[in-house]
Design an enzyme around this catalytic site. Sequence first.
Site: not given
Length: 271
Positions: A134, A147
């Site tokens: 990501s 995250y």
Amino acid sequence: MQQASHRVAIVTGASSGIGQATARHLARVGYQVFGTSRRPAGNGGQPFEMLALNVTSDDSVEALVREVMRRAGRIDLLVNNAGFGVAPAAAEESSLDQARAIFDTNFFGLVRMTRAVAPHMRAQGSGHIINIGSVLGFLPMPYMALYSASKHAVAGYSEALDHELRTMGVRVSVVEPAYINTPFDANLMAPDAPLAAYRAICEKVEQRVRQVLVGADGPEVVAEIIVKAAGARKHQLRYAPGLAKRMRLLRRYAPASVLDAGVRKDLRLEG
């Protein structure tokens, strides 16, 4: 891009979103594709087969890889896509149990799959592992600390692993998209230890994130990059599709103070 010729791919988390789009694109260029999901419900007319897999279970991972080897006899490409998102929350709003759950799927699930597949790739002297990271793996976002941490782990693991496996004919890449409008974002894990002190700001951040997602690229953008990476003659370690490419350039060249201010401005944060 090279055309696949009876090459075999495993794509985890292929029931929707990036995983499904990737499995579909790989099948179209000639791969025999095995998509996975915790609860597969047939292939739904897709050009690939769906198999059951829980990436948090050693037994499930080993059974999946055995089944693919039994059916296809080789594994040329592993796309580690399975994972889940987390709703905006302060770092201290998640218990240690929840932090472990995030890492168990988003990072250790990828490690389990790699450990199960790498020996087969080494034995055949070829293969490619593509891990889905990501933009938050190189540009952390406030109220997404856990995250972001899991995706930083994916990036570091991928880079180190590529050094280890390349002498055996196996390469590793990491694809790091930014905002992608997928069903993945519709069911975000909520914090299990919410604190009133953060409620208002987290609601504002979540509202901003959802606004951005409405106009974000779809999963096809990432799928196309993955297919490009899988068929590239010249290996590339990191890919940043769409908006993520511009964010990577900012991370590399913009002064830290400018980048810091930009992040806070975009999320409407004070201070």
